[in-house]
Design an enzyme around this catalytic site. Structure first.
Site, PDB file in Angstrom:
ATOM      1  N   GLY A 197       0.827  -1.213   0.000  1.00  0.00           N
ATOM      2  CA  GLY A 197       0.000   0.000   0.000  1.00  0.00           C
ATOM      3  C   GLY A 197       0.853   1.250   0.000  1.00  0.00           C
ATOM      4  CE1 TYR A 238     -10.434  -0.838   7.781  1.00  0.00           C
ATOM      5  CE2 TYR A 238     -11.226   0.362   9.706  1.00  0.00           C
ATOM      6  CZ  TYR A 238     -10.218   0.077   8.800  1.00  0.00           C
ATOM      7  OH  TYR A 238      -8.988   0.682   8.923  1.00  0.00           O
ATOM      8  N   PRO A 253      -3.886   3.075  14.571  1.00  0.00           N
ATOM      9  CG  PRO A 253      -2.934   3.848  12.611  1.00  0.00           C
ATOM     10  CD  PRO A 253      -3.455   2.599  13.251  1.00  0.00           C
TER      11      PRO A 253
HETATM   12  P1  NDP Z   1      -5.067   4.831   1.465  1.00  0.00           P
HETATM   13  O1  NDP Z   1      -6.345   4.478   0.790  1.00  0.00           O
HETATM   14  O2  NDP Z   1      -4.477   6.171   1.213  1.00  0.00           O
HETATM   15  O3  NDP Z   1      -3.966   3.745   1.149  1.00  0.00           O
HETATM   16  C1  NDP Z   1      -4.281   2.386   0.982  1.00  0.00           C
HETATM   17  C2  NDP Z   1      -3.163   1.724   0.213  1.00  0.00           C
HETATM   18  O4  NDP Z   1      -3.474   0.331   0.098  1.00  0.00           O
HETATM   19  C3  NDP Z   1      -3.005   2.266  -1.189  1.00  0.00           C
HETATM   20  O5  NDP Z   1      -1.632   2.415  -1.466  1.00  0.00           O
HETATM   21  C4  NDP Z   1      -3.601   1.183  -2.070  1.00  0.00           C
HETATM   22  O6  NDP Z   1      -2.880   1.123  -3.296  1.00  0.00           O
HETATM   23  C5  NDP Z   1      -3.302  -0.055  -1.239  1.00  0.00           C
HETATM   24  N1  NDP Z   1      -4.196  -1.160  -1.575  1.00  0.00           N
HETATM   25  C6  NDP Z   1      -5.521  -1.250  -1.365  1.00  0.00           C
HETATM   26  N2  NDP Z   1      -5.992  -2.415  -1.873  1.00  0.00           N
HETATM   27  C7  NDP Z   1      -4.924  -3.049  -2.422  1.00  0.00           C
HETATM   28  C8  NDP Z   1      -4.761  -4.271  -3.124  1.00  0.00           C
HETATM   29  N3  NDP Z   1      -5.798  -5.106  -3.369  1.00  0.00           N
HETATM   30  N4  NDP Z   1      -3.523  -4.599  -3.562  1.00  0.00           N
HETATM   31  C9  NDP Z   1      -2.468  -3.780  -3.339  1.00  0.00           C
HETATM   32  N5  NDP Z   1      -2.562  -2.621  -2.674  1.00  0.00           N
HETATM   33  C10 NDP Z   1      -3.783  -2.261  -2.226  1.00  0.00           C
HETATM   34  O7  NDP Z   1      -5.366   4.642   3.029  1.00  0.00           O
HETATM   35  P2  NDP Z   1      -4.439   4.797   4.336  1.00  0.00           P
HETATM   36  O8  NDP Z   1      -3.059   5.148   3.988  1.00  0.00           O
HETATM   37  O9  NDP Z   1      -5.193   5.685   5.263  1.00  0.00           O
HETATM   38  O10 NDP Z   1      -4.537   3.332   4.919  1.00  0.00           O
HETATM   39  C11 NDP Z   1      -3.424   2.478   5.112  1.00  0.00           C
HETATM   40  C12 NDP Z   1      -3.786   1.456   6.173  1.00  0.00           C
HETATM   41  O11 NDP Z   1      -4.077   2.121   7.388  1.00  0.00           O
HETATM   42  C13 NDP Z   1      -5.007   0.599   5.872  1.00  0.00           C
HETATM   43  O12 NDP Z   1      -4.758  -0.718   6.285  1.00  0.00           O
HETATM   44  C14 NDP Z   1      -6.100   1.235   6.745  1.00  0.00           C
HETATM   45  O13 NDP Z   1      -7.095   0.300   7.088  1.00  0.00           O
HETATM   46  C15 NDP Z   1      -5.289   1.648   7.934  1.00  0.00           C
HETATM   47  N6  NDP Z   1      -5.842   2.712   8.767  1.00  0.00           N
HETATM   48  C16 NDP Z   1      -6.227   3.910   8.256  1.00  0.00           C
HETATM   49  C17 NDP Z   1      -6.714   4.903   9.094  1.00  0.00           C
HETATM   50  C18 NDP Z   1      -7.184   6.210   8.580  1.00  0.00           C
HETATM   51  O14 NDP Z   1      -7.959   6.884   9.294  1.00  0.00           O
HETATM   52  N7  NDP Z   1      -6.762   6.652   7.393  1.00  0.00           N
HETATM   53  C19 NDP Z   1      -6.739   4.708  10.537  1.00  0.00           C
HETATM   54  C20 NDP Z   1      -6.329   3.398  10.967  1.00  0.00           C
HETATM   55  C21 NDP Z   1      -5.882   2.467  10.123  1.00  0.00           C
HETATM   56  P3  NDP Z   1      -3.497   0.855  -4.767  1.00  0.00           P
HETATM   57  O15 NDP Z   1      -4.909   1.372  -4.773  1.00  0.00           O
HETATM   58  O16 NDP Z   1      -2.573   1.587  -5.682  1.00  0.00           O
HETATM   59  O17 NDP Z   1      -3.385  -0.635  -4.935  1.00  0.00           O
HETATM   60  C1  8X3 Z   2      -9.644   3.794  10.365  1.00  0.00           C
HETATM   61  C2  8X3 Z   2     -10.067   4.589  11.552  1.00  0.00           C
HETATM   62  O1  8X3 Z   2     -12.062   5.177  13.002  1.00  0.00           O
HETATM   63  O2  8X3 Z   2     -12.384   5.229  10.587  1.00  0.00           O
HETATM   64  O3  8X3 Z   2      -9.208   2.548  10.745  1.00  0.00           O
HETATM   65  O4  8X3 Z   2     -12.208   3.141  11.735  1.00  0.00           O
HETATM   66  S1  8X3 Z   2     -11.757   4.512  11.705  1.00  0.00           S
END
Ligand code: NDP
Ligand code: 8X3
Length: 250
Positions: free
Chosen positions: A7, A147, A177
Site C-alpha cells: 500500500g 472493517y 491508529p
Molecule cells: P489509502 O487508501 O491512502 O492507502 C491504501 C493503500 O493500500 C493504497 O496504497 C492502495 O494502493 C493499497 N491497496 C488497497 N488495496 C490493495 C490491493 N488489493 N492490492 C495492493 N494494494 C492495495 O489509506 P491509508 O493510507 O489511510 O490506509 C493504510 C492502512 O491504514 C489501511 O490498512 C487502513 O485500514 C489503515 N488505517 C487507516 C486509518 C485512517 O484513518 N486513514 C486509521 C487506521 C488504520 P493501490 O490502490 O494503488 O493498490
Molecule cells: C480507520 C479509523 O475510526 O475510521 O481505521 O475506523 S476509523
C-alpha cells in the site's frame, strides 16, 4: 534495513517509504497503481524498488521479489499496510461484496504475505513484521462491522505471531491508529464521493500519515531486544466513545 511496504502508492505507505529512505533504509514499494509507485520511486532514487501487484496475488509477489536486484532480496521488515474500509452501512444494509473484499485484503492477503516472508526472516535470524491495524479493531462503532472485525483479526494475529516468534529474534508490532486525514482512506470507503470523504475530517485536527510513519520508524529503530507489541494512537481530539443506550420513544 530493507522494508517491503504494501500500500505504498498513497497515504501511510507513501509517508512511511519517504521517512524510511530519509533515515537510510531501502524500501520495496508494493501497490496496484503503477504510475503512483513509479513517481515515488523516481523521488526516492536508488533506495527504492517497486512491485506493481495486487496484494492478494501472493504468487506474483513471490515471483517479483525474486527479480529484484540482489541488494533488495533480504527483506528485514515487512510493513503490512495495504488495507481498506468499504462502505459505512449498518450490517443489515451492507454490501456482501464489500465485506468479502475487506476480508480478502485486510486479512487474507496480510496473512499470506506474512507466511511467504517469515521463513526467510527465521533463516536470516532477524526480522520485524509491522502490521497496520486500527482502533476499529478494539472499539466498536456503528457501521464499522466487518472493517473493525478485520482489524481485530490483525491485532490478535500480531499477538499470536509474537507467541511463535519471540525465541527467533523476530519482532511483531501492531500499529493501531485512530482518525487520520491526508490519505485516500475515506475516499475509498465512500467510493469516490469526495464531499462525503472530506466531511469526515471537517472541523477536526486528525492524525496525518507522517504521524503514523514516525511511529513505524520508531518501533523499527528501537534496539533489537525491544518489541512494541501494540501501539494505539489517536488525535488528541478523539477519544474512545462512551457506551450508547438506545431509549425507545414513548
Ligand atoms: P489509502 O487508501 O491512502 O492507502 C491504501 C493503500 O493500500 C493504497 O496504497 C492502495 O494502493 C493499497 N491497496 C488497497 N488495496 C490493495 C490491493 N488489493 N492490492 C495492493 N494494494 C492495495 O489509506 P491509508 O493510507 O489511510 O490506509 C493504510 C492502512 O491504514 C489501511 O490498512 C487502513 O485500514 C489503515 N488505517 C487507516 C486509518 C485512517 O484513518 N486513514 C486509521 C487506521 C488504520 P493501490 O490502490 O494503488 O493498490
Ligand atoms: C480507520 C479509523 O475510526 O475510521 O481505521 O475506523 S476509523
Amino acid at each position: 534495513m530493507i522494508a517491503l511496504i504494501t500500500g505504498a502508492s498513497s497515504g501511510f505507505g507513501e509517508a512511511i517509504a519517504r521517512l524510511f529512505v530519509q533515515n537510510g533504509h531501502r524500501v520495496i514499494l508494493l501497490a496496484r497503481r503503477e504510475s503512483k509507485l513509479k513517481n515515488l520511486q523516481n523521488e526516492l532514487g536508488i533506495f527504492a524498488q517497486t512491485i506493481v501487484c495486487d496484494v492478494r496475488d501472493t504468487q506474483s509477489i513471490h515471483a517479483k521479489i525474486r527479480t529484484l536486484p540482489a541488494e533488495f532480496q533480504s527483506i528485514d521488515i515487512l510493513i503490512n499496510n495495504a488495507g481498506l474500509a468499504l462502505g459505512l452501512d449498518s450490517a443489515d444494509k451492507a454490501d456482501i461484496h464489500d465485506w468479502e473484499t475487506m476480508v480478502e485484503v485486510n486479512v487474507l492477503a496480510l496473512i499470506k504475505l506474512t507466511h511467504l516472508l517469515l521463513p526467510q526472516m527465521v533463516a536470516q535470524g532477524h526480522g520485524h513484521i509491522i502490521n497496520i491495524g486500527s482502533i476499529a479493531g478494539t472499539y466498536p462503532y456503528p457501521c464499522g462491522n466487518v472493517y473493525g472485525a478485520t482489524k481485530a483479526f490483525v491485532k490478535q494475529f500480531s499477538l499470536n505471531l509474537r507467541a511463535d516468534l519471540y525465541d527467533k529474534n523476530i519482532r511483531v508490532t501492531d500499529i493501531e491508529p485512530g482518525l487520520c486525514g491526508g490519505s485516500e482512506f475515506s475516499l475509498v470507503r465512500f467510493k469516490g464521493d469526495q464531499a462525503k470523504a472530506d466531511s469526515v475530517y471537517e472541523n477536526t485536527q486528525p492524525l496525518l500519515p507522517q504521524d503514523i510513519a514516525q511511529s513505524v520508524l520508531w518501533v523499527a529503530s528501537l534496539p533489537s531486544h525491544v518489541n512494541i507489541n501494540r501501539l494505539e494512537m489517536m488525535p488528541t481530539m478523539q477519544a474512545p466513545a462512551a457506551l450508547n443506550v438506545y431509549k425507545k420513544s414513548k
